[in-house]
Design an enzyme around this catalytic site. Sequence first.
Site, PDB file in Angstrom:
ATOM      1  N   CYS A 196      11.216  80.062  58.910  1.00 41.97           N
ATOM      2  CA  CYS A 196      10.831  78.721  59.335  1.00 41.97           C
ATOM      3  C   CYS A 196       9.902  78.067  58.312  1.00 41.97           C
ATOM      4  CB  CYS A 196      10.212  78.788  60.730  1.00 41.97           C
ATOM      5  SG  CYS A 196      10.202  77.230  61.627  1.00 41.97           S
ATOM      6  N   HIS A 197       8.645  77.823  58.655  1.00 42.20           N
ATOM      7  CA  HIS A 197       7.682  77.233  57.727  1.00 42.20           C
ATOM      8  C   HIS A 197       6.980  78.302  56.881  1.00 42.20           C
ATOM      9  CE1 HIS A 197       8.234  73.788  60.407  1.00 42.20           C
ATOM     10  NE2 HIS A 197       7.704  73.036  59.457  1.00 42.20           N
TER      11      HIS A 197
END
Length: 187
Positions: free
Chosen positions: A111-112
């Site tokens: 994800c991030h």
Amino acid sequence: MKSLQGKKVAILTETGFEEVELTSPKEALEAAGAEVHIVSPQKQTVKAWNHDHWSIELNVDRQVDDVKEEDYDALVLPGGVMNPDKLRTNKKAVEFAKNFIESGKPVAAICHGPQTLIETGLLDGRTLTSYPSLKTDIENAGADWVDREVVIDNGLVTSRRPDDLPAFNKKMIEEIHEGVHVPAPAH
């Protein structure tokens, strides 16, 4: 499932990680036999974010100031928006991640999570994925961004979002089982 018996894995996180992006890989690693430590700049606990609200607190096993890459066989970077945004401004956390990439040890980021890797300056020429909002940042770091559930590039495992966790966990365990890959050149 590949055995990770005898392997030690660091999960580097700050408060604000997306809950399932830490708990799911941690459970998969432990089920495969790995010893897993939550490593953080925080002293005692880190708090999870779950979609749109604060969630569970987890104990910190080791502070980032007290560990080095040599202590572990692999690194995992969970996402969440707040977590990697805090980590990328922490010099010791970035250095810890950078040392894994330089050593060739497996690194898994979802994800991030790749935001922390951008700060290492070692993504040039690599191929990875992330949450779509990081595409431009990753490309500006010199990497090729692709939209796939999981991408493996010489021991670097990346995925886009929680829906990708089954594929992410499987490939993360495979790469850790394989061990050290050809180290990335130091910049």
